[in-house]
Design a protein around this motif. Sequence first.
Motif, mmCIF file in Angstrom:
data_model
loop_
_atom_site.group_PDB
_atom_site.id
_atom_site.type_symbol
_atom_site.label_atom_id
_atom_site.label_comp_id
_atom_site.label_asym_id
_atom_site.label_seq_id
_atom_site.Cartn_x
_atom_site.Cartn_y
_atom_site.Cartn_z
ATOM 1 N N GLU A 75 0.826 -1.202 0.000
ATOM 2 C CA GLU A 75 0.000 0.000 0.000
ATOM 3 C C GLU A 75 0.864 1.258 0.000
ATOM 4 N N ILE A 105 -10.798 -6.610 -12.737
ATOM 5 C CA ILE A 105 -9.605 -5.950 -12.192
ATOM 6 C C ILE A 105 -8.573 -5.652 -13.289
ATOM 7 N N TYR A 117 2.407 -12.604 -5.906
ATOM 8 C CA TYR A 117 1.752 -13.840 -5.517
ATOM 9 C C TYR A 117 0.583 -14.112 -6.461
ATOM 10 N N ALA A 146 -6.271 -15.669 -8.578
ATOM 11 C CA ALA A 146 -6.016 -14.571 -7.638
ATOM 12 C C ALA A 146 -4.594 -14.088 -7.892
ATOM 13 N N HIS A 147 -4.388 -12.794 -7.812
ATOM 14 C CA HIS A 147 -3.046 -12.283 -8.122
ATOM 15 C C HIS A 147 -2.772 -10.967 -7.417
ATOM 16 N N THR A 148 -1.493 -10.685 -7.224
ATOM 17 C CA THR A 148 -1.087 -9.395 -6.683
ATOM 18 C C THR A 148 -1.681 -8.315 -7.574
ATOM 19 N N SER A 149 -2.335 -7.342 -6.956
ATOM 20 C CA SER A 149 -3.089 -6.376 -7.755
ATOM 21 C C SER A 149 -2.342 -5.067 -7.974
ATOM 22 N N ALA A 150 -1.185 -4.920 -7.345
ATOM 23 C CA ALA A 150 -0.465 -3.652 -7.445
ATOM 24 C C ALA A 150 0.277 -3.534 -8.772
ATOM 25 N N TYR A 210 -4.018 -1.249 -6.170
ATOM 26 C CA TYR A 210 -5.159 -1.291 -7.093
ATOM 27 C C TYR A 210 -6.044 -0.060 -6.904
#
Lengths: 187, 157
Positions: free
Chosen positions: A20, A66, A136, A152-156, A172
Amino acid sequence: MLAVYIGLFVWRGTGNPVFEASSQSESNAFSPSFMLVDHQGNTVTEKTYRGQWLLVFFGFTNCPDICPTTLSDLAVVMDQIGGKAASVTPLFISVDPERDRVESMAEYVSAFHPTIVGLTGAEKQIASAAETFKAYYEKQQPDRDQSNYAVAHTSAVYLISPDGTFVRTFGYGTATEVFVTELNKRL
Amino acid sequence: MFRTNQTALFVFIAIIAVLLTPAADVYASDLVVEKPWARASIGVSRPTAVYLTIRNGGAVTDVLTMVTTPAAGMAEVHKSEVKDGLARMSPAGNVEVSAGTTAILEPGGLHIMLMELKNPLKKGETISMTLHFENAGPVDVAVPVYGIAASGPKFSD
């Protein structure tokens, strides 16, 4: 460490990565590495992009929400930074090598922006790339149709400097203005 | 054939209203379905998403139990969630809309996932969709298709 779940490589770091906050301290400095195939079929590594600022996002082309939202944000950012866009390459790395072949990556990224490069590869190559980014991902339970599954995946979005060093992430939903301000500050 | 002039007038007004606002809000008893839009698809093999809001102006909770559309073999409400930096998506099941509240289906949250598309969804088209509610029954919604890179009705390219 690397854990194998039903033939899928999933990287689990020492706890959940906290992305974050912008983090630029020395202790967090790392240089991701990878060997993958771009959406034009060329084999590429992190060295291919030396000299470019990279905006790296992990996702999959069967992702209806996303991923399109983030890629369209990146498209807006690339348009808004004007001439500086020549020094920035957005990389979209697939976490779904099973379905995302070179052709589907080409079809997908070109729908968003001509500068976005889609990267895919063999399962092991993807797992290894994600690991070096401390990203991840995990295949989720398919529905009645085995080919219908989400990942599912790292959203950054990662910002990588021209010398290949991790700079920061954008969580995100970060406003495009924040990306533009950051890039304008650095370029 | 119209039974009365009022009916004819009503139909006329309804037609004009539809012509003036392609993405017209749909009123069904106390429920108002607003701002519907679909994301254009790439071909038919990948799923895409529909977004909208459901405002419940009534006095009782209503529940969205099912979505059907001729555009797709399967339509289901899914939820994207970002937690600890990780994006996940899963079927959301029924969507409860309590009295006086609004359920918002938007990018990064709830959305109607369209799977097994019959045809590619192209920007500029409109697809029809029926939302099935426990109390209000079926509500038909005309859903305009925006570009794949659209983020909502404000940026419709």
